[in-house]
Design a protein around this motif. Structure first.
Motif, PDB file in Angstrom:
ATOM      1  N   ALA A 436     -41.618  25.269  26.470  1.00  0.00           N
ATOM      2  CA  ALA A 436     -42.780  26.096  26.104  1.00  0.00           C
ATOM      3  C   ALA A 436     -43.254  26.891  27.315  1.00  0.00           C
ATOM      4  CB  ALA A 436     -43.900  25.212  25.562  1.00  0.00           C
ATOM      5  N   GLN A 437     -42.496  27.934  27.651  1.00  0.00           N
ATOM      6  CA  GLN A 437     -42.811  28.707  28.850  1.00  0.00           C
ATOM      7  C   GLN A 437     -44.090  29.524  28.697  1.00  0.00           C
ATOM      8  OE1 GLN A 437     -39.260  30.949  29.824  1.00  0.00           O
ATOM      9  NE2 GLN A 437     -38.463  29.258  31.050  1.00  0.00           N
ATOM     10  N   VAL A 441     -48.368  25.252  32.210  1.00  0.00           N
ATOM     11  CA  VAL A 441     -47.672  24.181  32.917  1.00  0.00           C
ATOM     12  C   VAL A 441     -46.193  24.492  33.074  1.00  0.00           C
ATOM     13  CG1 VAL A 441     -46.986  21.745  32.759  1.00  0.00           C
ATOM     14  CG2 VAL A 441     -49.343  22.407  32.291  1.00  0.00           C
ATOM     15  N   MET A 442     -45.605  25.205  32.097  1.00  0.00           N
ATOM     16  CA  MET A 442     -44.172  25.476  32.140  1.00  0.00           C
ATOM     17  C   MET A 442     -43.860  26.931  32.484  1.00  0.00           C
ATOM     18  SD  MET A 442     -43.281  22.472  31.515  1.00  0.00           S
ATOM     19  CE  MET A 442     -41.515  22.735  31.540  1.00  0.00           C
ATOM     20  N   SER A 443     -44.843  27.650  32.988  1.00  0.00           N
ATOM     21  CA  SER A 443     -44.620  29.053  33.334  1.00  0.00           C
ATOM     22  C   SER A 443     -43.571  29.184  34.440  1.00  0.00           C
ATOM     23  CB  SER A 443     -45.948  29.682  33.776  1.00  0.00           C
ATOM     24  OG  SER A 443     -45.785  31.017  34.131  1.00  0.00           O
ATOM     25  N   VAL A 466     -46.085  20.208  22.510  1.00  0.00           N
ATOM     26  CA  VAL A 466     -44.801  19.832  23.103  1.00  0.00           C
ATOM     27  C   VAL A 466     -44.423  20.869  24.161  1.00  0.00           C
ATOM     28  CG1 VAL A 466     -42.361  19.430  22.678  1.00  0.00           C
ATOM     29  CG2 VAL A 466     -44.064  18.659  21.007  1.00  0.00           C
ATOM     30  N   LEU A 467     -44.151  20.396  25.374  1.00  0.00           N
ATOM     31  CA  LEU A 467     -43.774  21.285  26.473  1.00  0.00           C
ATOM     32  C   LEU A 467     -42.263  21.321  26.686  1.00  0.00           C
ATOM     33  CD1 LEU A 467     -46.572  20.374  29.067  1.00  0.00           C
ATOM     34  CD2 LEU A 467     -46.553  22.203  27.361  1.00  0.00           C
ATOM     35  N   ILE A 468     -41.594  20.201  26.474  1.00  0.00           N
ATOM     36  CA  ILE A 468     -40.133  20.141  26.571  1.00  0.00           C
ATOM     37  C   ILE A 468     -39.607  19.463  25.315  1.00  0.00           C
ATOM     38  CG2 ILE A 468     -38.141  19.298  27.861  1.00  0.00           C
ATOM     39  CD1 ILE A 468     -39.792  19.276  30.375  1.00  0.00           C
ATOM     40  N   LEU A 475     -39.760  15.521  24.948  1.00  0.00           N
ATOM     41  CA  LEU A 475     -39.604  14.834  26.229  1.00  0.00           C
ATOM     42  C   LEU A 475     -40.828  15.001  27.128  1.00  0.00           C
ATOM     43  CD1 LEU A 475     -35.872  15.463  27.221  1.00  0.00           C
ATOM     44  CD2 LEU A 475     -36.892  13.580  25.922  1.00  0.00           C
ATOM     45  N   MET A 476     -41.627  16.017  26.898  1.00  0.00           N
ATOM     46  CA  MET A 476     -42.879  16.168  27.644  1.00  0.00           C
ATOM     47  C   MET A 476     -43.921  16.794  26.733  1.00  0.00           C
ATOM     48  SD  MET A 476     -43.759  17.583  31.449  1.00  0.00           S
ATOM     49  CE  MET A 476     -43.228  19.261  31.228  1.00  0.00           C
TER      50      MET A 476
END
Length: 661
Positions: A436-437, A441-443, A466-468, A475-476
């Motif tokens: 989740a770019q 947090v995932m930028s 969900v980020l990953i 997973l994250m």
């Protein structure tokens, strides 16, 4: 006459039906041969000679009323099979109607074909439908974007319904139809109320027709049953619609030049044109820079980077020079905020890569980091610090406290002591399929070349993101907790097997890992080291803490009056009046200077892709779009069948009475 007949038979059926009239006519030409009979007298010779012609195969056709009636009967049946009819007055289906009107951002698109915005067209069509309501019919008006609002409860007063429809205003929100559908089905599918004796139906089901007027730019409808609610989807918008929109606009420190800022933007084209656009960057309403951005021929994406140097605090605005039907996403907003440092506590044992990522110059400029071992969690100081909220964010590396602190948290490989979190059975070699770019947090974090030996997919509390995502599950994940947020990673960086300890993933060795750690500190630590505040979408809550424990803050929107809000018990300010696009100013207490900015942008690919959908996808079915409410067709075939039966009875009567013409 186009539309008068409807074909109901195939080639074989028509062939068999076409044979019937010639067969009936042939029967009137054919006569049976008479058997020869010898008689002892010549008295009957003359009569026999006269009847010789009936012994031939064919005879001359004579007028016959029976033949006429039989052919007329068959003709009427053929016409009935063609289902003749004409469109009569347009009618609504049923007597209870729910008009669901989409007033999200994409409904502000002005289509060239009608010259009206999609919302204006939706209101016009609903007004026509209200005029078609019969006496005793009732209607309800519900508007929806990312939330639903009942503009008018059920009423049979057409004038009130029309006034409420006329008063509907456009919004800049994204689209989510689920809440609106639940509101619409509340009457048609009443819920149940629980008692000790069991579940009891609280109301009788009252079927209703739901007219959904939208461009269909929302997700597939899942976990919803229409039940007694009959949906009719009316798509709005030109069949071919193209658009160019800004989907990302942010600022950050130049990693190579301390004290200087950079601006990044991403622009996407939906449609064949254009292949290049001009982007103008403004600082405090003054033109700062211009860039020509080429859009990729395949996916239509393009981007640009602006070097700002050492600019002071202020507002940024990016505009693209392109005229399209959806101008709302042609402008994006950001700001340069005053610097602020984060207080970070890191609890780790032997992860040198994590220590290295937290010791970079970038982290030193934005945060004060305290490193401790897991033994610190059982000491005397930790409970006091955790309860007082001294730290903005606490990172637990392969360890966990007994109770959650009054801080944002990060857990690597451990489950937080909070209800709703759970680890599934560990999986070997999960494959990362999505990151989740768009989340801060995932930028700029790329995990395409990262392998993981063992991980446990996550189950998170409601409201999590969900980020990953992997082929085995999440997973994250990041989830809210009171006024805080918790990030949980479903695998540890170190693992042990057969009394050997080794790295569980090579992610810590990749360049994306320090970027990820920096994102965690900036986002969860509330860092604003001279960079733009993270953008929120229209209607979302903006929550922050006052660095000086102010008793009140004053928030000025892009237009309109200033709002004053008070904090909660844990010094949290929450502001939800974020319907306007633009940059908001925040002043703490009696201060005259701006203490921080935050921006509101659409940044939604689903909303910017304005091509209307011809149908609505649900979990169980596809609802095809209708051009308008369904017209009532006047069917004539039933009358033809009734007349044919009367003719058949007449023919039977004449035959039995032996009446010939």
């Amino acid at each position: 006459m186009t539309g008068f007949f409807i074909n109901t038979l195939g080639p074989l059926g028509w062939t068999l039906l076409a044979i019937v009239p010639p067969a009936i006519i042939a029967l009137y030409f054919l006569k049976l041969r008479r058997q020869p009979l010898e008689v002892p007298s010549t008295f009957l010779w003359s009569r026999t000679i006269e009847d010789l012609h009936v012994n031939s195969l064919w005879q001359k056709m004579r007028q016959s009323l029976l033949l006429f009636l039989q052919l007329l009967f068959v003709l009427l049946l053929i016409l009935a099979v063609l289902r003749p009819g004409m469109e009569g007055e347009q009618k609504l289906l049923g007597d209870r109607f729910v008009f669901l009107i989409d007033n999200s951002a994409s409904m502000g698109s002005k289509d060239a074909e009608s010259g009206r915005t999609r919302l204006e067209e939706a209101k016009r069509r609903v007004q026509e439908m209200i005029d078609q309501m019969d006496s005793g019919d009732v209607g309800m008006v519900v508007t929806f974007s990312d939330r639903a609002s009942v503009a008018q409860q059920f009423t049979d007063n057409q004038r009130v319904l029309s006034a409420k429809v006329a008063a509907i205003q456009p919004s800049e929100h994204t689209t989510n139809i689920m809440e609106a559908l639940r509101v619409a089905s509340g009457l048609a599918n009443p819920g149940q109320s629980a008692f000790e004796e069991g579940d009891v139906q609280v109301a009788d089901a009252k079927p209703a027709t739901a007219y959904i007027l939208s461009d269909g730019r929302f997700q597939t409808i899942t976990d919803f049953s229409f039940g007694n609610l009959q949906p009719i989807y009316i798509p709005l918008g030109d069949e071919v619609s193209s658009n160019v929109g800004i989907l990302a606009f942010s600022t950050q420190r130049n990693p190579e030049k301390e004290g200087e800022l950079q601006v990044f933007c991403r622009i996407v084209r939906f449609g064949p044109e254009p292949t290049e656009v001009t982007a103008n960057l403004y600082f405090n309403n003054e033109l700062l820079d211009v860039a020509r951005i080429r859009l990729d021929n395949e996916d239509g994406t393009g981007g640009a980077q602006f070097d700002l140097g050492s600019l002071d605090v202020g507002k940024l605005r990016l505009e693209i020079e392109h005229e399209d039907v959806f101008p709302a996403d042609n402008v994006a907003y950001a700001a340069i905020n005053p610097p602020e440092r984060a207080q970070v506590l890191v609890v780790t044992e032997g992860n040198n890569y994590l220590r290295f990522s937290l010791g970079t110059d970038q982290i030193r400029r934005i945060a004060d980091v305290t490193l401790v071992t897991p033994d610190y969690l059982t000491g005397e100081d930790y409970p006091k610090e955790a309860a007082s909220g001294r730290y903005d964010v606490i990172i637990y590396d392969d360890c966990a406290p007994e109770t959650m602190p009054e801080s944002n948290t990060v857990f690597f490989g451990r489950k937080p002591p909070v209800e709703g979190w759970a680890f599934q059975q560990a999986q070997v070699l999960p494959q990362v399929i999505d990151v989740a770019q768009s989340h801060p947090v995932m930028s700029f974090v790329n995990l395409g070349n990262v392998s993981i030996y063992k991980a446990s997919p996550l189950e998170a509390p409601p409201g999590s993101t969900v980020l990953i995502e992997s082929d085995q599950g999440a997973l994250m994940t990041i989830a809210p907790r009171k006024s805080f947020e918790d990030v949980v990673l479903g695998f540890s960086f170190l693992t042990s097997e057969d009394d050997k300890t080794f790295f569980n993933t090579e992610w810590t060795k990749r360049l994306s890992f320090p970027v990820f750690v920096k994102n965690l500190v900036e986002y969860l630590g509330g860092v604003r080291q001279g960079q733009g505040e993270f953008s929120i979408r229209p209607g979302e809550n903006y929550a922050f803490r006052s660095s000086g424990f102010a008793k009140e803050v004053h928030i000025k929107p892009p237009s309109g009056r200033t709002r004053t809000i008070a904090p909660t018990a844990d010094n949290l300010f929450s502001f939800g009046e974020t319907d306007q696009l633009g940059t908001y100013e925040v002043r703490e207490g009696d201060a005259k200077d701006v203490s921080r900015y935050f921006s509101v942008n659409i940044f939604d690919a689903q909303e910017s892709e304005i091509q209307p959908k011809p149908e609505i996808e649900t979990q169980w079915e596809t609802i095809e779009g209708e051009s308008a409410w369904l017209p009532m067709r006047r069917e004539y075939w039933k009358w033809l069948v009734a007349i044919a039966l009367l003719i058949l009875l007449l023919e039977w009567y004449i035959y039995n009475r032996r009446v010939y013409v």
